[in-house]
Design a protein around this motif. Structure first.
Motif, PDB file in Angstrom:
ATOM      1  N   LEU A  12     -11.113  17.989  30.089  1.00  0.00           N
ATOM      2  CA  LEU A  12     -11.047  17.304  28.800  1.00  0.00           C
ATOM      3  C   LEU A  12     -10.652  15.837  28.982  1.00  0.00           C
ATOM      4  O   LEU A  12     -11.216  14.944  28.345  1.00  0.00           O
ATOM      5  CB  LEU A  12     -10.050  18.009  27.881  1.00  0.00           C
ATOM      6  N   SER A  13      -9.681  15.591  29.873  1.00  0.00           N
ATOM      7  CA  SER A  13      -9.238  14.227  30.129  1.00  0.00           C
ATOM      8  C   SER A  13     -10.364  13.380  30.717  1.00  0.00           C
ATOM      9  O   SER A  13     -10.581  12.234  30.311  1.00  0.00           O
ATOM     10  CB  SER A  13      -8.038  14.240  31.083  1.00  0.00           C
ATOM     11  N   GLN A  14     -11.122  13.972  31.653  1.00  0.00           N
ATOM     12  CA  GLN A  14     -12.218  13.236  32.280  1.00  0.00           C
ATOM     13  C   GLN A  14     -13.360  12.962  31.310  1.00  0.00           C
ATOM     14  O   GLN A  14     -14.151  12.040  31.496  1.00  0.00           O
ATOM     15  CB  GLN A  14     -12.736  14.025  33.491  1.00  0.00           C
ATOM     16  N   TYR A  18     -16.632   9.463  27.979  1.00  0.00           N
ATOM     17  CA  TYR A  18     -17.934   9.851  27.442  1.00  0.00           C
ATOM     18  C   TYR A  18     -17.833  10.142  25.942  1.00  0.00           C
ATOM     19  O   TYR A  18     -18.745   9.820  25.175  1.00  0.00           O
ATOM     20  CB  TYR A  18     -18.467  11.075  28.194  1.00  0.00           C
ATOM     21  N   LEU A  19     -16.718  10.745  25.527  1.00  0.00           N
ATOM     22  CA  LEU A  19     -16.495  10.972  24.095  1.00  0.00           C
ATOM     23  C   LEU A  19     -16.450   9.637  23.353  1.00  0.00           C
ATOM     24  O   LEU A  19     -17.013   9.492  22.262  1.00  0.00           O
ATOM     25  CB  LEU A  19     -15.192  11.741  23.878  1.00  0.00           C
ATOM     26  N   GLN A  20     -15.796   8.639  23.963  1.00  0.00           N
ATOM     27  CA  GLN A  20     -15.735   7.314  23.351  1.00  0.00           C
ATOM     28  C   GLN A  20     -17.118   6.665  23.350  1.00  0.00           C
ATOM     29  O   GLN A  20     -17.519   6.016  22.379  1.00  0.00           O
ATOM     30  CB  GLN A  20     -14.728   6.441  24.105  1.00  0.00           C
ATOM     31  N   ARG A  53     -20.823  17.426  16.933  1.00  0.00           N
ATOM     32  CA  ARG A  53     -20.572  16.853  15.612  1.00  0.00           C
ATOM     33  C   ARG A  53     -19.069  16.668  15.393  1.00  0.00           C
ATOM     34  O   ARG A  53     -18.628  15.661  14.823  1.00  0.00           O
ATOM     35  CB  ARG A  53     -21.164  17.794  14.545  1.00  0.00           C
ATOM     36  N   GLN A  54     -18.279  17.600  15.892  1.00  0.00           N
ATOM     37  CA  GLN A  54     -16.827  17.555  15.702  1.00  0.00           C
ATOM     38  C   GLN A  54     -16.215  16.336  16.387  1.00  0.00           C
ATOM     39  O   GLN A  54     -15.217  15.772  15.894  1.00  0.00           O
ATOM     40  CB  GLN A  54     -16.187  18.836  16.254  1.00  0.00           C
ATOM     41  N   VAL A  55     -16.784  15.902  17.525  1.00  0.00           N
ATOM     42  CA  VAL A  55     -16.214  14.771  18.265  1.00  0.00           C
ATOM     43  C   VAL A  55     -16.918  13.457  17.931  1.00  0.00           C
ATOM     44  O   VAL A  55     -16.735  12.457  18.623  1.00  0.00           O
ATOM     45  CB  VAL A  55     -16.240  15.018  19.791  1.00  0.00           C
ATOM     46  N   GLY A  56     -17.728  13.443  16.849  1.00  0.00           N
ATOM     47  CA  GLY A  56     -18.247  12.180  16.343  1.00  0.00           C
ATOM     48  C   GLY A  56     -19.685  11.859  16.681  1.00  0.00           C
ATOM     49  O   GLY A  56     -20.188  10.801  16.291  1.00  0.00           O
ATOM     50  N   VAL A  57     -20.374  12.747  17.414  1.00  0.00           N
ATOM     51  CA  VAL A  57     -21.801  12.551  17.682  1.00  0.00           C
ATOM     52  C   VAL A  57     -22.590  13.010  16.454  1.00  0.00           C
ATOM     53  O   VAL A  57     -22.169  13.921  15.736  1.00  0.00           O
ATOM     54  CB  VAL A  57     -22.228  13.356  18.926  1.00  0.00           C
ATOM     55  N   ASN A  58     -23.742  12.386  16.219  1.00  0.00           N
ATOM     56  CA  ASN A  58     -24.635  12.806  15.144  1.00  0.00           C
ATOM     57  C   ASN A  58     -25.838  13.528  15.750  1.00  0.00           C
ATOM     58  O   ASN A  58     -26.850  12.889  16.072  1.00  0.00           O
ATOM     59  CB  ASN A  58     -25.110  11.596  14.329  1.00  0.00           C
ATOM     60  N   PRO A  59     -25.756  14.856  15.933  1.00  0.00           N
ATOM     61  CA  PRO A  59     -26.890  15.572  16.509  1.00  0.00           C
ATOM     62  C   PRO A  59     -27.958  15.866  15.466  1.00  0.00           C
ATOM     63  O   PRO A  59     -27.657  16.160  14.309  1.00  0.00           O
ATOM     64  CB  PRO A  59     -26.257  16.871  17.025  1.00  0.00           C
ATOM     65  N   LEU A 269     -24.106  14.912  28.251  1.00  0.00           N
ATOM     66  CA  LEU A 269     -23.477  13.835  27.497  1.00  0.00           C
ATOM     67  C   LEU A 269     -22.068  13.498  27.976  1.00  0.00           C
ATOM     68  O   LEU A 269     -21.699  12.321  27.999  1.00  0.00           O
ATOM     69  CB  LEU A 269     -23.424  14.201  26.011  1.00  0.00           C
ATOM     70  N   PHE A 270     -21.291  14.508  28.335  1.00  0.00           N
ATOM     71  CA  PHE A 270     -19.857  14.302  28.491  1.00  0.00           C
ATOM     72  C   PHE A 270     -19.331  14.466  29.912  1.00  0.00           C
ATOM     73  O   PHE A 270     -18.117  14.555  30.110  1.00  0.00           O
ATOM     74  CB  PHE A 270     -19.100  15.250  27.557  1.00  0.00           C
TER      75      PHE A 270
END
Length: 282
Positions: A12-14, A18-20, A53-59, A269-270
């Motif tokens: 999760l930390s790594q 990619y989340l940003q 979608r939960q982490v801010g991507v628009n799929p 993606l991540f």
């Protein structure tokens, strides 16, 4: 402390950069193949999309359904022929195609995403004038080529945190319904949205060279050269051409990835590992 817990926390930390990187990015996913044939794979795909979608991507999900259409046509004793790998679609066949894609397949995907906590809505390219088509080839009948894509409704869904699930159908200038190749529809929608990524899920590991090795990164020039020398052949040709057309339309990069791999979209993606072949501009 449990090592599995530590490994999960490290993963999760790594993933943070990619989340940003993908926060508020639009990612168009063409769903087909293995993930559509297995209930377990469908649940996993739906969970991945809900997490995105939960982490801010628009799929945005665009799906196919060829095997399901074949099965229904056989049950109804409707003969179906193909030309150059594309289904010749007369009026009777079109009724079945629309019933299967907009009904059975689309609702199954919407339900799977909803069961994983996502907010999903099913629609087709006919809704709100999303895809207007011209005939692709008179000999193919009601097979359409996207001429105009109006993504306004998809922007509205993104603003409300809703995941669109799109059946690859379009309408003609005279109100007729057209059947669209799923990859082609996904590429046209991705271009209209100027998506950050187009993910084409397949049942192969990615684009392979003449030696059978998967190439993790490719340029448009390499793709064209490999098509010319026969390294890319068969069903991989339209997928790579769809990727190139989407990029010419403004998509930042396209990925042909193995939909059989667990959590393929999340890997792509991540993580820095990826899950297939990414095609970028030079």
């Amino acid at each position: 402390m449990n090592r599995d817990w530590i490994a999960t926390a490290q993963t999760l930390s790594q993933a943070l950069p990619y989340l940003q990187r993908y926060a508020d990015a639009t990612v168009v996913i063409k769903l087909g193949g293995h993930a559509m044939g297995s209930d377990a794979a469908m649940r996993e795909f739906a969970r991945d999309v809900a997490l995105m979608r939960q982490v801010g991507v628009n799929p945005v999900v665009v799906h196919g359904g060829g095997p399901m259409i074949n099965e229904m046509l056989a049950r109804l004793n409707i003969k179906s022929d193909f030309k150059n790998g594309k289904r010749i679609t007369d009026a009777a066949t079109m009724e079945v195609v629309e019933m299967v894609l907009s009904g059975l397949v689309n609702s199954r995907i919407v339900q799977a995403i909803s069961e994983q906590g996502g907010r999903a809505v099913g629609l087709s390219g006919k809704d709100s004038g999303l895809i207007v088509c011209t005939p692709e080839d008179p000999e193919l009948g009601l097979v359409g080529k996207p001429a105009i894509v109006n993504p306004d409704i998809l922007h509205d869904f993104a603003d409300k945190g809703i995941i669109p699930v799109i059946a690859p159908l379009g309408m003609g200038a005279n109100g007729e319904t057209f059947n669209i190749n799923g990859d082609t529809a996904a590429g046209a929608i991705a271009a209209a949205l100027k998506a950050d990524r187009l993910l084409l899920l397949t049942d192969v590991a990615g684009v392979k060279n003449a030696e059978g090795e998967v190439l993790t990164e490719l340029t448009a020039a390499q793709i064209n050269a490999m098509i010319a020398d026969g390294s890319i052949a068969g069903g991989m040709i339209p997928k790579t051409q769809t990727a190139l057309a989407a990029m010419e339309g403004g998509v930042r990069a396209a990925v042909i990835l193995d939909g059989r791999a667990p959590n393929a979209c999340l890997l792509e993606l991540f993580t820095d590992h990826g899950a297939g072949s990414i095609i970028r501009d030079e």
